[in-house]
Design a protein around this motif. Structure first.
Motif, PDB file in Angstrom:
ATOM      1  N   ASP A 194     -49.163  42.267   5.268  1.00 12.06           N
ATOM      2  CA  ASP A 194     -50.496  41.788   6.042  1.00 12.06           C
ATOM      3  C   ASP A 194     -50.920  43.939   5.753  1.00 12.06           C
ATOM      4  O   ASP A 194     -49.585  44.741   6.676  1.00 12.06           O
ATOM      5  N   ALA A 195     -51.521  44.868   4.778  1.00 12.86           N
ATOM      6  CA  ALA A 195     -51.386  46.215   4.957  1.00 12.86           C
ATOM      7  C   ALA A 195     -52.302  46.548   5.516  1.00 12.86           C
ATOM      8  O   ALA A 195     -52.777  47.905   5.145  1.00 12.86           O
ATOM      9  N   VAL A 196     -53.654  46.336   5.953  1.00 15.25           N
ATOM     10  CA  VAL A 196     -54.514  46.261   5.670  1.00 15.25           C
ATOM     11  C   VAL A 196     -54.215  46.814   7.824  1.00 15.25           C
ATOM     12  O   VAL A 196     -53.553  47.203   8.300  1.00 15.25           O
ATOM     13  N   GLY A 197     -54.873  48.218   7.143  1.00 12.46           N
ATOM     14  CA  GLY A 197     -55.132  49.905   8.291  1.00 12.46           C
ATOM     15  C   GLY A 197     -53.837  50.728   7.527  1.00 12.46           C
ATOM     16  O   GLY A 197     -53.804  51.349   8.323  1.00 12.46           O
ATOM     17  N   TRP A 198     -53.293  50.427   6.868  1.00 10.55           N
ATOM     18  CA  TRP A 198     -52.152  51.297   5.618  1.00 10.55           C
ATOM     19  C   TRP A 198     -52.768  51.495   5.275  1.00 10.55           C
ATOM     20  O   TRP A 198     -54.365  51.488   4.924  1.00 10.55           O
ATOM     21  N   LYS A 199     -51.902  52.707   4.610  1.00 13.19           N
ATOM     22  CA  LYS A 199     -52.821  53.228   3.310  1.00 13.19           C
ATOM     23  C   LYS A 199     -52.347  52.950   1.720  1.00 13.19           C
ATOM     24  O   LYS A 199     -51.243  52.138   1.887  1.00 13.19           O
ATOM     25  N   TRP A 200     -53.330  52.617   0.964  1.00 12.53           N
ATOM     26  CA  TRP A 200     -53.394  52.669  -1.233  1.00 12.53           C
ATOM     27  C   TRP A 200     -53.435  54.221  -1.451  1.00 12.53           C
ATOM     28  O   TRP A 200     -54.439  54.795  -1.028  1.00 12.53           O
ATOM     29  N   HIS A 201     -52.041  54.167  -2.048  1.00 17.90           N
ATOM     30  CA  HIS A 201     -51.954  55.731  -2.619  1.00 17.90           C
ATOM     31  C   HIS A 201     -53.044  55.404  -3.821  1.00 17.90           C
ATOM     32  O   HIS A 201     -51.663  55.380  -4.517  1.00 17.90           O
ATOM     33  N   ASP A 202     -53.513  56.833  -4.272  1.00 14.67           N
ATOM     34  CA  ASP A 202     -54.501  57.032  -5.359  1.00 14.67           C
ATOM     35  C   ASP A 202     -53.480  57.948  -6.530  1.00 14.67           C
ATOM     36  O   ASP A 202     -53.004  57.814  -7.638  1.00 14.67           O
ATOM     37  N   ASP A 203     -52.535  58.533  -6.005  1.00 11.37           N
ATOM     38  CA  ASP A 203     -52.037  59.834  -6.735  1.00 11.37           C
ATOM     39  C   ASP A 203     -51.414  60.986  -5.397  1.00 11.37           C
ATOM     40  O   ASP A 203     -50.999  59.818  -4.370  1.00 11.37           O
ATOM     41  N   ILE A 204     -50.058  61.461  -5.552  1.00  8.80           N
ATOM     42  CA  ILE A 204     -49.905  62.103  -4.756  1.00  8.80           C
ATOM     43  C   ILE A 204     -50.147  62.661  -3.414  1.00  8.80           C
ATOM     44  O   ILE A 204     -49.867  63.200  -2.588  1.00  8.80           O
ATOM     45  N   ARG A 205     -51.687  63.101  -3.482  1.00 10.46           N
ATOM     46  CA  ARG A 205     -52.058  63.555  -2.458  1.00 10.46           C
ATOM     47  C   ARG A 205     -53.349  62.729  -2.041  1.00 10.46           C
ATOM     48  O   ARG A 205     -54.568  63.437  -0.903  1.00 10.46           O
ATOM     49  N   HIS A 206     -54.105  61.936  -2.469  1.00  9.26           N
ATOM     50  CA  HIS A 206     -54.611  61.540  -2.644  1.00  9.26           C
ATOM     51  C   HIS A 206     -54.616  60.050  -1.832  1.00  9.26           C
ATOM     52  O   HIS A 206     -53.805  58.562  -3.289  1.00  9.26           O
ATOM     53  N   PHE A 207     -55.134  58.906  -0.682  1.00 11.32           N
ATOM     54  CA  PHE A 207     -54.897  57.827  -0.830  1.00 11.32           C
ATOM     55  C   PHE A 207     -56.062  57.567  -0.292  1.00 11.32           C
ATOM     56  O   PHE A 207     -57.751  58.075   0.611  1.00 11.32           O
ATOM     57  N   ARG A 208     -56.083  55.794   0.042  1.00  8.40           N
ATOM     58  CA  ARG A 208     -57.179  55.384   0.590  1.00  8.40           C
ATOM     59  C   ARG A 208     -56.695  54.483   2.315  1.00  8.40           C
ATOM     60  O   ARG A 208     -55.678  53.368   1.415  1.00  8.40           O
ATOM     61  N   VAL A 209     -57.251  54.299   3.227  1.00  3.27           N
ATOM     62  CA  VAL A 209     -56.807  54.206   4.041  1.00  3.27           C
ATOM     63  C   VAL A 209     -57.571  51.887   4.145  1.00  3.27           C
ATOM     64  O   VAL A 209     -58.585  51.842   3.511  1.00  3.27           O
ATOM     65  N   ILE A 210     -56.558  51.151   4.013  1.00  6.00           N
ATOM     66  CA  ILE A 210     -57.039  49.766   4.068  1.00  6.00           C
ATOM     67  C   ILE A 210     -58.138  49.221   4.850  1.00  6.00           C
ATOM     68  O   ILE A 210     -57.576  49.374   5.753  1.00  6.00           O
TER      69      ILE A 210
END
Length: 597
Positions: free
Chosen positions: A35-51
């Protein structure tokens, strides 16, 4: 599948096998409930999206095969939140078409493979093998921690064999450049003056372009399929010179087929060839006069590297490796017998198919084994762009690009694009060739190019507006104009790059447009931090360097090695803090010392 617990990961190795005896197109998924809702998904070393709920997160490129045409850009994917971090990664020693993603509706971190199954794959009849790993990451550093740990799990994939680094010379004999010593040449694409290169401490590489044959045609011949195929077979039967015959023979054996069983080619009129360019499969395990055996064989090996060689050649250079003019899909079923990696399948017909990238992988791995056994180096152009799994077999990587618009505007590559190269190379050298109209590439833009390259620890170089005519290095007016910039910045880039990029920076910026990267420590205990204001406006930022984590001396002030400006520092426990002002696109470089070295 059988998981094996290792000290730093869970290694999963398995195989899926068809039980019907028929051709199959399947998607195999391994899913990890989290359950990673509210976690971060990372696209690379500098960019992420909050799940968020109800979404799927992935970072893919389109390769035009499989269930949805997609392949993960990176060989790993990661999520983190709170005190937890998780990553999934393929073993790049066995690539396939795969996607790593997180689905918040299903609450699954997963890897999905697209496999084409057929009994004609002799190494695994009716089957597809796979290998991947699951591992924990440090949530504080997210994707950077996932990269760092991948390097630890698969150290052989990221070994830096070329520690003395410099810029790329395409084709031109370096000795013809006035005052060549000022420019930092290290990697020569070409073997036109190996003895000089040896004397100048420049590495020379033989040029090969696997997967293609550019067949020249008389402009008077109409470019019909019948005419093209007739000329191909005429060459194969000895109508042209012996080299043309050998190349045509290799296409007969290795040529890629479309779904209708026809050789695949494109009609092209370029500075180097007006005719047809054929797509070939460089799989080295095919019998006969194949593409691979034409490109590399015992005769070539002895002639170039044996006791009778003229000078010491340093390795092999592979051009256009990701195949910008080659067909993605190869339906030639006789080629299926010799694959060593899984097939995928056609996105439209769902028939099993070889993707060109996996054939290039087979050739690269095969050649690298021989080259590395001789203590020589592998150099690739256009790697990595889409296919990360090619990176382990190359010691020097680079690409050609144009960052100048037709109106003279400055259009550098995106941070995402640069991050991918840096992450997949780790501490291996990454090189650029600027292919542009150099009358538009004014000295102020050259300096911007050098500074941006410095931030990422990459080496800037120059070539030609069309990758052929009027090369920069044959025009003294151009390189003398820019000589002072090479003399100023290439030594700085060399210093930083050779210290070795590290994904976990132990440094933070509170301004999202001011980036920071770390290089080192080097053998002398020097740790370098590069900063980039990646915006068109002036910025201020507070930089926190975790000096205790890196065992760094924390001075009262630190000098920007580019501008010469001294920046006051403050201490807060085990941290060193700097308040920075940066002009648009400014790059800064700071050197700290490791106490224990």
């Amino acid at each position: 599948a059988k998981p094996v617990q290792m000290s730093n990961c869970l290694y999963v190795e398995g195989q899926v096998t068809d039980a019907t005896g028929q051709d199959r197109a399947i998607t195999l998924m391994f899913a990890l409930p989290v359950d990673a809702v509210g976690w971060k998904w990372h696209d690379d070393i500098r960019h992420f999206r909050v799940i968020e709920k109800g979404k799927e997160y992935t970072n893919c490129v389109n390769i035009h095969t499989g269930s949805n045409g997609l392949l993960s850009l990176y060989p790993f994917g990661s999520v983190n939140g709170g005190s937890d971090g998780l990553a999934l990664a393929i073993d790049m020693d066995l690539p396939a078409q795969y996607r790593i993603a997180y689905n918040s509706s299903l609450k699954l971190l997963f890897i999905a493979y697209d496999f084409g199954l057929t009994k004609e794959t002799d190494n695994f009849p009716g089957s597809a093998p796979f290998k991947f790993v699951i591992y924990r990451t440090d949530p504080k550093w997210g994707f950077r921690s996932a990269a760092r740990k991948l390097y630890e799990i698969f150290p052989a994939h990221f070994t830096c064999r070329s520690k003395d680094q410099g810029i790329w010379m395409p084709f031109t004999d370096v000795s013809m450049v006035q005052g060549w010593e000022d420019f930092g040449f290290k990697y020569h694409e070409g073997i036109n003056n190996v003895p000089f290169d040896d004397s100048a401490n420049i590495l020379s590489f033989r040029y090969t372009e696997p997967s293609t044959w550019w067949m020249r045609m008389d402009p008077k011949i109409e470019r019909t399929h019948e005419n093209i195929m007739k000329l191909l077979h005429d060459h194969a039967e000895g109508a042209g010179d012996p080299r043309m015959q050998r190349q045509a023979e290799s296409v007969i054996v290795s040529g890629s087929f479309d779904e209708q069983g026809r050789y695949q080619y494109l009609v092209r009129d370029t500075p180097w060839c007006n005719g047809a360019v054929f797509s070939s499969n460089p799989n080295p395990y095919m019998p006969g006069d194949s593409e691979a055996k034409m490109s590399w064989n015992e005769e070539i090996k002895q002639r170039l590297y044996g006791s009778e060689a003229k000078g010491v050649q340093d390795g092999e250079y592979l051009d256009s490796l990701e195949g910008y003019v080659t067909a993605d899909e190869n339906f030639r079923r006789e080629h299926f017998h010799h694959v060593t990696v899984p097939l995928t399948f056609s996105a439209s017909s769902r028939k099993p198919v070889i993707h060109k990238a996996l054939s290039v992988y087979e050739f690269s791995k095969w050649l690298a084994q021989d080259i590395h056994d001789m203590g020589k180096l592998m150099f690739a152009n256009s790697v990595p762009h889409r296919f990360a799994f090619l990176s382990p077999f190359f010691d020097v990587m680079g690409t050609e690009m144009d960052w100048v618009g037709s109106d003279g505007s400055w259009r550098p590559a995106s941070d995402n694009w640069m991050n991918f190269k840096r992450t997949m190379c780790y501490q291996k050298p990454y090189l650029f060739l600027m292919n542009t109209r150099f009358e538009r590439f004014t000295p102020d833009l050259v300096e911007k190019y050098f500074l941006r390259s410095l931030f990422y620890g990459m080496f800037p170089g120059m070539f030609s507006h069309n990758a052929s005519d009027d090369p920069y290095w044959r025009n003294p007016d151009l390189y003398n104009r820019d000589r002072h910039l090479f003399k100023r910045y290439i030594p700085m880039i060399k210093m930083v790059a050779e210290a070795g990029w590290e994904p976990v920076t132990h440094a933070l910026s509170d301004n999202e447009t001011v980036y920071v990267e770390r290089f080192g420590p080097d053998a002398g205990g020097n740790v370098y931090f590069t900063l980039l204001n990646d915006s068109s406006e002036a910025q201020e930022a507070h930089i926190t360097i975790m000096s205790a984590d890196l065992n760094l001396v924390s001075p009262e002030a630190v000098e920007d090695l580019i501008s010469g400006e001294n920046i006051k520092t403050s201490r807060d426990g085990g941290q060193t803090k700097l308040e920075i002002k940066m002009s648009p696109e400014q790059v800064r470089l700071f050197n700290f010392k490791n106490k224990s070295i």
